[in-house]
Design a protein around this motif. Structure first.
Motif, short mmCIF file in Angstrom:
data_model
loop_
_atom_site.label_atom_id
_atom_site.label_comp_id
_atom_site.label_asym_id
_atom_site.label_seq_id
_atom_site.Cartn_x
_atom_site.Cartn_y
_atom_site.Cartn_z
N ILE A 43 0.88 -0.87 -0.14
CA ILE A 43 -0.18 0.05 0.02
C ILE A 43 1.18 1.13 -0.07
N THR A 44 0.79 1.68 -1.25
CA THR A 44 1.70 3.22 -0.89
C THR A 44 0.80 4.72 -0.52
N ALA A 45 1.18 5.53 -0.05
CA ALA A 45 1.20 6.95 -0.08
C ALA A 45 -0.06 7.23 -1.15
N LYS A 46 -0.06 7.29 -2.32
CA LYS A 46 -0.46 7.49 -3.09
C LYS A 46 -1.82 6.84 -3.03
N ALA A 47 -1.32 5.35 -3.24
CA ALA A 47 -2.86 4.72 -3.62
C ALA A 47 -3.75 5.08 -1.89
N LEU A 48 -3.72 4.47 -0.86
CA LEU A 48 -4.13 5.12 0.12
C LEU A 48 -4.79 6.40 -0.02
N ALA A 49 -4.27 7.63 -0.52
CA ALA A 49 -5.20 8.49 -0.64
C ALA A 49 -6.23 8.11 -1.78
N GLY A 50 -5.80 7.81 -3.43
CA GLY A 50 -7.00 7.59 -3.71
C GLY A 50 -7.43 6.12 -3.34
N ASN A 51 -7.87 5.46 -2.66
CA ASN A 51 -8.46 4.49 -2.54
C ASN A 51 -9.38 5.11 -1.12
N ALA A 52 -9.20 5.44 -0.28
CA ALA A 52 -9.85 5.94 0.63
C ALA A 52 -10.37 7.76 0.51
N LEU A 53 -9.22 8.18 -0.33
CA LEU A 53 -9.83 9.68 -0.45
C LEU A 53 -10.39 10.67 -1.65
N ARG A 54 -10.51 8.97 -2.43
CA ARG A 54 -10.81 9.52 -3.94
C ARG A 54 -9.83 10.78 -5.11
N ASN A 55 -8.60 10.57 -4.21
CA ASN A 55 -8.07 11.46 -4.42
C ASN A 55 -6.18 11.51 -4.60
#
Length: 476
Positions: A233-245
């Motif tokens: 899980i990368t920081a960007k993947a976490l933001a994309g999946n959890a925050l939709r961005n």
């Protein structure tokens, strides 16, 4: 080791807008505002940022341009009283900077008074031209790093959220699918929304800011089911999946609230490119609305190197600071209660970052010790750090006998020669306490010994060595 004395020093502001600056005397400044030099940022030979006071060819401080900043430490985000929501939104949408003409257009005749109030509360710095060391004229303002770190969350809050009841129910439903968040869900369920959404008083997230809390919860709801997957899980993947961005910023407040919620440091939970400082010991700090405890965090408190610039209030009861070069050795030191109960233990991934350097400067007069690899670069790190923080760094676990008995790691012939040359140089110009070791390394052709191979010899005596560092302090 002695218990911290009553009235142990407190460090109210870790790093502010005065880093790399000097005060500039200007007449007519409002109360609570000072003028400071505009820092000049260059790169060191180790490709590290070096922030310095600008000077002319004769070494005089260059005062043709200054920043007006708060004269006193500020405790995070605290807007000036009387500033309307509309005006506050204008401030928080500054972007990289706003020109003074734009500020006058936004606030009219109130521009100067608004700017002064914002400077005094630590919200903005005001860049000014200076003429004849007397007259100054505003050019532009920037958000301070403290405000820049929270501006997205505060804008969301000021602009209004969706239906409070619907959002509250949405988070409860999301947490219902994650057993690890059952306790947090109970707290939220017992905190129904009124006109606004409220963070549960005893939330594990440690924040009182709803938007930060919401992001931390959404991220935790995604992370828990996915964290055992072989796919990282990368920081960007976490933001994309959890925050939709994927471009949503992991600010210091958001990172720490999420880390508090899942019970592990951010850089152990996700992969990212930023380097973290890892801290363990008697220290508490507040970033934005989030509180973290470096003594209670397990196995450590993780903070991005740049994050040290946006910390607000810090409380530290440590007797001293010990730096450990390698990650595995740092973890071993963190397991020794008699050390972490009294020393602030820090890992910063090798050569000191600018944030770590300023942290150490701010924590004066605490003594600084360092356990590094027994090689030319380990000595150079201490030499580099000593020069940059401008005070003594005591080496521990780095004597000649340990080096002679320790296994030497493999190196390419070309690297060996470069390390031999560096060791020879440090034997003449390096820290006095390590010149004998540097000479021994040079005599051995540049061979080095990694400190992970010396646990059996160093760890049992490390607490005693650190005690000796305290005994040697002139004020003890």
């Amino acid at each position: 080791m002695s218990e911290p004395e009553a009235g142990a020093p407190r460090f109210p502001l870790l790093i502010g807008e005065t880093h790399g600056r000097e005060p500039v005397p200007l007449p007519g400044l409002p109360a609570g505002v000072i003028a400071v030099t505009v820092p000049r940022v260059t790169r060191t030979v180790d490709d590290l940022p070096d922030v310095r006071v600008p000077r002319d060819r004769k070494g005089r401080v260059n005062t043709r341009e200054v920043d007006l900043v708060a004269a006193a430490p500020v405790n995070g985000y605290a807007p000036p009283p009387g500033l309307s929501t509309r005006d506050l939104i204008k401030v928080l949408t500054t972007g990289d900077h706003k020109r003074w003409a734009t500020i006058e257009g936004d606030f009219g005749d109130r521009a100067w008074d608004v700017a002064v109030a914002l400077i005094q509360c630590g919200a903005v710095t005001l860049r000014c031209r200076v003429e004849r060391a007397v007259h100054f004229a505003p050019r532009l303002w920037r958000l301070t790093e403290i405000w820049e770190d929270v501006h997205e969350d505060k804008l969301d809050e000021l602009r209004g959220r969706p239906d409070a009841l619907a959002l509250h129910a949405e988070l409860l439903e999301a947490m219902a699918q994650v057993p690890q968040l059952a306790n947090e869900r109970e707290l939220l369920a017992a905190t129904p929304p009124g006109r606004t959404l409220q963070v549960p008083a005893s939330s594990t997230s440690g924040t009182g800011d709803w938007r930060v809390y919401e992001i931390a919860v959404r991220a935790a709801c995604f992370w828990w089911p996915a964290h055992d997957s072989p796919q990282p899980i990368t920081a960007k993947a976490l933001a994309g999946n959890a925050l939709r961005n994927t471009k949503s910023a992991w600010t210091a407040s958001r990172r720490q609230a999420f880390a508090n919620l899942i019970g592990r440091p951010f850089d152990r939970a996700v992969e990212e490119t930023d380097t973290e400082l890892r801290i363990r010991g008697p220290l508490q700090w507040r970033v934005g609305s989030v509180v973290a405890d470096a003594a209670a965090c397990r196995p450590w408190l993780g903070l991005p190197a740049r994050g040290l610039r946006v910390l607000g209030m810090i409380d530290c009861d440590a007797d001293g600071i010990v730096l450990v070069e390698n990650e595995d050795a740092f973890q071993q030191v963190c397991k020794i209660p008699e050390i972490v109960d009294h020393w602030l233990c820090i890992w910063g991934a090798g050569y000191a970052t600018d944030g770590l350097v300023e942290f150490l400067r701010t924590m004066t007069p605490l003594p600084v010790a360092a356990w590094q690899d027994l090689d030319a670069h380990g000595i150079r790190i201490i030499h580099n750090l000593t020069e940059r923080i401008e005070r003594h760094v005591t080496p521990v676990g780095m004597d000649v006998e340990l080096y002679r008995a320790g296994p030497k790691y493999k190196q390419e012939p070309s690297k060996l020669e470069k390390n031999r040359e560096l060791a020879s140089e440090l034997a003449m110009e390096g820290p006095l306490a390590l010149r004998e070791l540097a000479a021994e390394i040079a005599a051995n052709g540049g061979e080095g010994c990694e400190h992970e191979t010396l646990y059996a010899q160093v760890l049992p005596t490390l607490s005693a060595q650190l005690n000796e560092v305290l005994v040697q302090q002139p004020d003890r």
